[in-house]
Design a protein around this motif. Structure first.
Motif, mmCIF file in Angstrom:
data_model
loop_
_atom_site.group_PDB
_atom_site.id
_atom_site.type_symbol
_atom_site.label_atom_id
_atom_site.label_comp_id
_atom_site.label_asym_id
_atom_site.label_seq_id
_atom_site.Cartn_x
_atom_site.Cartn_y
_atom_site.Cartn_z
ATOM 1 N N CYS A 78 0.853 -1.188 0.000
ATOM 2 C CA CYS A 78 0.000 0.000 0.000
ATOM 3 C C CYS A 78 0.890 1.240 0.000
ATOM 4 O O CYS A 78 1.868 1.316 0.735
ATOM 5 C CB CYS A 78 -0.899 0.004 1.224
ATOM 6 S SG CYS A 78 -1.881 1.493 1.386
ATOM 7 N N GLY A 130 0.867 2.706 3.615
ATOM 8 C CA GLY A 130 1.066 1.926 4.829
ATOM 9 C C GLY A 130 1.995 0.771 4.573
ATOM 10 O O GLY A 130 2.181 0.354 3.435
ATOM 11 N N CYS A 143 -4.906 1.404 -0.055
ATOM 12 C CA CYS A 143 -6.130 0.770 0.445
ATOM 13 C C CYS A 143 -7.100 1.819 1.008
ATOM 14 O O CYS A 143 -6.687 2.892 1.430
ATOM 15 C CB CYS A 143 -5.791 -0.284 1.491
ATOM 16 S SG CYS A 143 -5.278 0.394 3.070
ATOM 17 N N CYS A 185 -6.373 3.152 4.601
ATOM 18 C CA CYS A 185 -5.388 4.232 4.717
ATOM 19 C C CYS A 185 -5.977 5.559 4.216
ATOM 20 O O CYS A 185 -5.740 6.608 4.813
ATOM 21 C CB CYS A 185 -4.120 3.892 3.938
ATOM 22 S SG CYS A 185 -3.085 2.668 4.770
ATOM 23 N N HIS A 217 1.963 -2.371 4.513
ATOM 24 C CA HIS A 217 1.222 -3.634 4.461
ATOM 25 C C HIS A 217 0.883 -3.992 3.020
ATOM 26 O O HIS A 217 0.873 -3.133 2.147
ATOM 27 C CB HIS A 217 -0.060 -3.546 5.303
ATOM 28 C CG HIS A 217 -0.982 -2.456 4.837
ATOM 29 N ND1 HIS A 217 -1.886 -2.633 3.822
ATOM 30 C CD2 HIS A 217 -1.122 -1.164 5.233
ATOM 31 C CE1 HIS A 217 -2.543 -1.507 3.626
ATOM 32 N NE2 HIS A 217 -2.096 -0.592 4.458
#
Ligand SMILES: [Zn+2]
Length: 221
Positions: free
Chosen positions: A11, A14, A26, A29, A16
């Motif tokens: 992402c 972020g 995402c 976020c 992740h």
């Protein structure tokens, strides 16, 4: 190449993994980014009596996360991100006038800049907004007439002078009476760009013109 693969898998905002490769950020976020508390931007835009813009709106306050998004959108060849962000903000902004919009126009880049970048990031955002509002998007409806120097180092007056007459409605575009137009740009700074683009429309047609951007300066700035 490796960094490109890693970039695609994570992402943008972020540390992740993403669910899919085609979305670069995402929703979770995006929902963490502070939104403008006064979407009509009284802290950055004072509507003059002769303003060609009926009203303006920005969704997010400009800060680190937005800067990352804009950077990816402009310099990492990710127009699909613009479409996604346009859709994201247009489905979340609650403004009565959004439902009256008939057509969406992006603020154009100068052709030289667009050739270098390969696309107009505002047009990408506009496509997402148009999709969310179920209205047509005319990516080349307004054209940029002459080169305007980079705006960032100029004063408000200089920006205004620089932009006077910078835009014109594409000769092949026809608007019907009283159409409501929504102009899209990535970031709202002084409003000079949006106003100049709106003026090009109002010079030829009796339209109502609104402006929408992804972000603007925060209220406390
Ligand atoms: Zn995320």
């Amino acid at each position: 190449m490796l960094s490109e693969l890693l970039f695609l898998r994570y992402c943008l905002l972020g540390d992740h993994h993403l669910q899919t490769n085609d979305r670069l950020v995402c929703d979770n976020c995006l929902e963490q980014i502070p939104i403008t508390r006064e979407p009509h931007l009284p802290h950055v835009w004072h509507k003059s009596d002769d303003s060609p813009l009926e009203s303006v709106c920005s969704y997010w306050t400009f800060q680190e996360q937005v800067q990352s998004l804009i950077h990816a959108l402009k310099y990492q060849r990710k127009p699909s991100l613009g479409e996604y962000l346009g859709q994201f903000i247009a489905t979340r902004i609650k403004l009565p006038w959004l439902s009256s919009v008939d057509r969406v126009f992006p603020v154009p880049l100068h052709p030289t800049k667009q050739r270098a970048r390969g696309y107009n990031q505002a047009a990408a955002i506009a496509r997402g907004v148009g999709e969310a509002l179920s209205v047509s998007v005319d990516a080349t409806g307004i054209v940029r007439r002459r080169f305007t120097e980079t705006q960032t180092k100029l004063s408000r007056t200089e920006r205004h002078e620089n932009l006077m007459g910078a835009f014109q409605v594409h000769p092949q575009v026809t608007l019907s009476e009283n159409e409501t137009i929504l102009l899209i740009d990535d970031v709202f700074t002084t409003g000079a760009t949006l106003e100049s683009a709106a003026r090009s429309l109002r010079k030829k047609y009796s339209t109502t013109v609104y402006g929408l951007t992804l972000a603007t300066a925060p209220l406390e700035a």
